[in-house]
Design an enzyme around this catalytic site. Sequence first.
Site, short mmCIF file in Angstrom:
data_model
loop_
_atom_site.label_atom_id
_atom_site.label_comp_id
_atom_site.label_asym_id
_atom_site.label_seq_id
_atom_site.Cartn_x
_atom_site.Cartn_y
_atom_site.Cartn_z
N ASP A 122 0.83 -1.19 0.00
CA ASP A 122 0.00 0.00 0.00
C ASP A 122 0.88 1.26 0.00
O ASP A 122 1.59 1.53 0.96
CB ASP A 122 -0.89 -0.03 1.24
CG ASP A 122 -1.87 1.13 1.32
OD1 ASP A 122 -1.78 2.04 0.47
OD2 ASP A 122 -2.72 1.13 2.22
N GLY A 123 0.80 2.01 -1.09
CA GLY A 123 1.60 3.23 -1.19
C GLY A 123 1.24 4.27 -0.14
O GLY A 123 2.11 4.96 0.38
N ASP A 140 1.16 8.02 -9.01
CA ASP A 140 0.52 7.66 -10.28
C ASP A 140 -0.22 6.33 -10.11
O ASP A 140 0.05 5.36 -10.82
CB ASP A 140 1.60 7.55 -11.37
CG ASP A 140 1.00 7.27 -12.75
OD1 ASP A 140 -0.16 7.63 -12.98
OD2 ASP A 140 1.72 6.70 -13.60
#
Length: 252
Positions: A122-123, A140
Site C-alpha cells: 500500500d503506497g 501515479d
Amino acid sequence: MRLFDRQPRRGLHDPVEISEKKGVRYLHLGGMAIQSAMRIKAPYDLELEYTRAMMAFLLFQPMPREVALIGLGGGSIAKFIHRKMARTRLTVLELNPEVVTAARSYFLLPEEGARFRVIVGDGAAYVRGQDGRLDVLLVDGYDANRIAQGLAAPEFYAACRRALRPAGVAVFNLWGGDRFYDIYVGRLAQAFDGQILALPGERKNNVQVFAFAAPLPAGTIAALEARACGLEAEFGLEMPVFVARMRHHNAF
C-alpha cells in the site's frame, strides 16, 4: 491490436493485459485503457507524454537522493530514473503483484539493488511512514477506471507533505476529466498551503500537479527556462515546452 497476454482471473486486483501495436507494447488493467507504454526499439525512453511531464520535478529538484514512486505500471518512470540518475535511490510501491510480474516479464524492469527496490504493498501506508525522508514523491496510482481513492484523500495528501524534506516536491498525475478533479486539486492546495503548479497535457487529459514543501523553489520564470534548456540537453525531455505550459496555466 494483438493481445498476447491475457489474465482474466477474478481477485482483489484488476486483471493485467499486455498488447502490442506498431512497435509499441502496452499494459492495461481490466480494460483497454493504456496504463503504460514502451517502444520496443527504445525501451528506456518515456513513450507517454505524461510520464515525461512527471519528470519535470527535475526543474525544482535536479539532484534528488531519495525518490518514491507510487504506481509501477510497466515501469517506464522507474527505468528512466534508474538508468539516468545514478545518484538517486528509488523505491516503488505497487499494490498489484501481477503488475510487478508483467513489468519484469515484458517491460525490462531492472533488477533490484542498492539504488532500486519494488515493494508490493500500500503506497499510502508507505508514505505515512516517511516523515521528512523524501526529496521527491511521484504519485501515479490508478485502477481500470480512476485514481485509487486512498491516493486522493485529504489525509493522504497531508501525509505526502509530511513525507517531504525541506524544499521537496511531490508530483500527482491527475485526470482532468475526472468529475472530482477540482476537489482533488483543492485538497492538494490545502495540504500544501497553496503552493502547487499545474502542468496539463498537450493531447491527453492528464494533468501533473506539482506540490512543494517549504522553503519554496527560488528563482524566476527566466531561471526555470534556462534550467529547462540544460535538462533538455541532459535527459532528452521537452522541458522548455513544459515550462512554457506551466507559465501559461499558472501565476508566476
